[in-house]
Motif scaffolding. Structure first.
Motif, PDB file in Angstrom:
ATOM      1  N   GLN A 120       0.794  -1.218   0.000  1.00 16.43           N
ATOM      2  CA  GLN A 120       0.000   0.000   0.000  1.00 16.43           C
ATOM      3  C   GLN A 120       0.837   1.284   0.000  1.00 16.43           C
ATOM      4  O   GLN A 120       0.281   2.384  -0.012  1.00 16.43           O
ATOM      5  CB  GLN A 120      -0.937   0.005   1.212  1.00 16.43           C
ATOM      6  N   TRP A 169      -4.923  -0.936   8.192  1.00 22.26           N
ATOM      7  CA  TRP A 169      -5.522  -1.256   6.887  1.00 22.26           C
ATOM      8  C   TRP A 169      -6.103  -2.669   6.907  1.00 22.26           C
ATOM      9  O   TRP A 169      -7.235  -2.891   6.459  1.00 22.26           O
ATOM     10  CB  TRP A 169      -4.463  -1.127   5.792  1.00 22.26           C
ATOM     11  N   HIS A 181     -10.313  -3.972   6.573  1.00 21.11           N
ATOM     12  CA  HIS A 181     -10.743  -4.607   5.324  1.00 21.11           C
ATOM     13  C   HIS A 181     -10.964  -6.100   5.542  1.00 21.11           C
ATOM     14  O   HIS A 181     -10.058  -6.800   6.023  1.00 21.11           O
ATOM     15  CB  HIS A 181      -9.689  -4.428   4.226  1.00 21.11           C
ATOM     16  N   GLU A 182     -12.141  -6.584   5.203  1.00 22.87           N
ATOM     17  CA  GLU A 182     -12.378  -8.015   5.254  1.00 22.87           C
ATOM     18  C   GLU A 182     -11.445  -8.720   4.275  1.00 22.87           C
ATOM     19  O   GLU A 182     -11.153  -8.214   3.188  1.00 22.87           O
ATOM     20  CB  GLU A 182     -13.837  -8.329   4.934  1.00 22.87           C
ATOM     21  N   SER A 212     -11.885  -9.080   0.452  1.00 24.17           N
ATOM     22  CA  SER A 212     -11.711  -7.918  -0.414  1.00 24.17           C
ATOM     23  C   SER A 212     -10.290  -7.798  -0.959  1.00 24.17           C
ATOM     24  O   SER A 212     -10.063  -7.050  -1.914  1.00 24.17           O
ATOM     25  CB  SER A 212     -12.073  -6.632   0.339  1.00 24.17           C
ATOM     26  N   PHE A 213      -9.341  -8.520  -0.382  1.00 24.65           N
ATOM     27  CA  PHE A 213      -7.975  -8.525  -0.935  1.00 24.65           C
ATOM     28  C   PHE A 213      -7.448  -9.954  -1.045  1.00 24.65           C
ATOM     29  O   PHE A 213      -6.267 -10.228  -0.866  1.00 24.65           O
ATOM     30  CB  PHE A 213      -7.037  -7.633  -0.108  1.00 24.65           C
ATOM     31  N   ASP A 248      -9.340 -13.456   8.561  1.00 24.12           N
ATOM     32  CA  ASP A 248     -10.481 -12.873   9.279  1.00 24.12           C
ATOM     33  C   ASP A 248     -10.507 -13.315  10.742  1.00 24.12           C
ATOM     34  O   ASP A 248     -10.898 -12.535  11.623  1.00 24.12           O
ATOM     35  CB  ASP A 248     -11.785 -13.235   8.571  1.00 24.12           C
TER      36      ASP A 248
END
Length: 301
Positions: free
Chosen positions: A24, A219, A223-224, A227-228, A249
């Motif tokens: 990122q 970050w 974010h679940e 999603s990445f 998760d």
């Protein structure tokens, strides 16, 4: 851009915030070009930070603890993992897990990549009222060999990293009795450390690294994993994406990633386990081992 090399004892899902911080651009925003190597055998990390090939080692805090006052001083300044990324695999599916199940049983766990696994399991046994001498251990073999032997019928329980446990369960080689990231409580499992005491220039660099790492943690927590999932698949190609999403998760939920600042209560708990394993004469006070200045300079204290 300043080079910052990390010499790590592994390439692990619990190190995810570091990989995300690179992906990122959080390290780049601090003027750092961060790269990581995984030397083999693992203890070459000490050679790499000692020779200046790397700016920090990433691994268990038991190493700086064990060396303190005996050889080179290694100073932890940040953490990435606040939980143990391990799983206890059994042979039978159970609705609930109780540590009393291990009395009189044989537990297999690797001893070829450091002391953390054995120290942690024996600490958990003691915390749950079980003398480790009531349990049989096989821990002088490589993890891959142990998994193969366990699948073939050796031992009653196997302690492995969580991704491998999920893969083993999916293959029908065992059943996860408990994921220790969830049930094992908090410890500063994986920390960054450097040789000696830091001067002002090195402190600034460590503070920038720590600040970017904190952004990586935030970050991930925001974010679940689904999603990445593409990123997870690229970074950890050995494991299935569905298992990685499930595991990340879980780690997000149970507190694997909190802050790069090393928590004193978790540190004190882990020091008791390290001392019980006879790697130190007694638990080491927080301020004696930890350099909290980079976290403070990063605004995390």
């Amino acid at each position: 851009m300043q080079t910052f090399r990390v010499s790590a004892t592994g390439h692990s899902v619990n190190y995810l915030p570091e990989y995300v911080a690179s992906w990122q651009g959080f390290f780049a925003a601090e003027g750092l070009e961060v790269s990581a190597t995984v030397p083999s055998p693992w203890d070459l990390v000490l050679d790499e930070i000692g020779s200046g090939q790397a700016e920090a080692a990433l691994g268990g805090i038991w190493v700086p603890s064990m060396f303190l006052g005996r050889a080179t001083r290694y100073t932890p300044f940040a953490q990435v993992s606040a939980r143990a990324p391990l799983a206890l695999v059994g042979r039978e599916a159970r609705r609930t897990f109780d540590w009393q199940m291990l009395r009189g049983r044989t537990v297999m766990m690797k001893g070829s990549n450091g002391a953390s696994v054995g120290l942690f399991i024996k600490m958990l046994l003691q915390e749950n009222g079980i003398d480790p001498r009531e349990v049989g251990f096989v821990q002088d073999l490589d993890g891959k060999m142990l998994a193969t032997l366990f699948a073939g019928g050796m031992g009653d329980f196997l302690v492995v990293d969580s991704p491998s446990a999920l893969a083993l369960e999916a293959r029908g080689g065992g059943t996860i009795a408990t994921l220790l990231a969830d049930s094992g409580g908090g410890v500063p499992w994986s920390v960054y450390y450097a040789p000696g005491d830091s001067d002002a220039a090195r402190l600034e660099v460590q503070a920038g690294f720590t600040r970017a790492l904190a952004r990586g943690m935030d970050w991930v927590l925001g974010h679940e994993a689904a999603s990445f999932s593409d990123f997870l698949g690229r970074i950890f190609p050995r494991f299935g994406v569905e298992e990685l999403v499930r595991l990340v998760d879980l780690y997000r939920r149970v507190g694997m990633w909190t802050t790069p600042r090393i928590d004193q209560a978790s540190y004190d708990r882990w020091q008791c386990g390290i001392a019980a394993g006879h790697l130190t004469a007694a638990p080491i006070p927080y301020g004696t081992l930890i350099d909290s200045r980079p976290a403070m300079m990063a605004g995390l204290a």
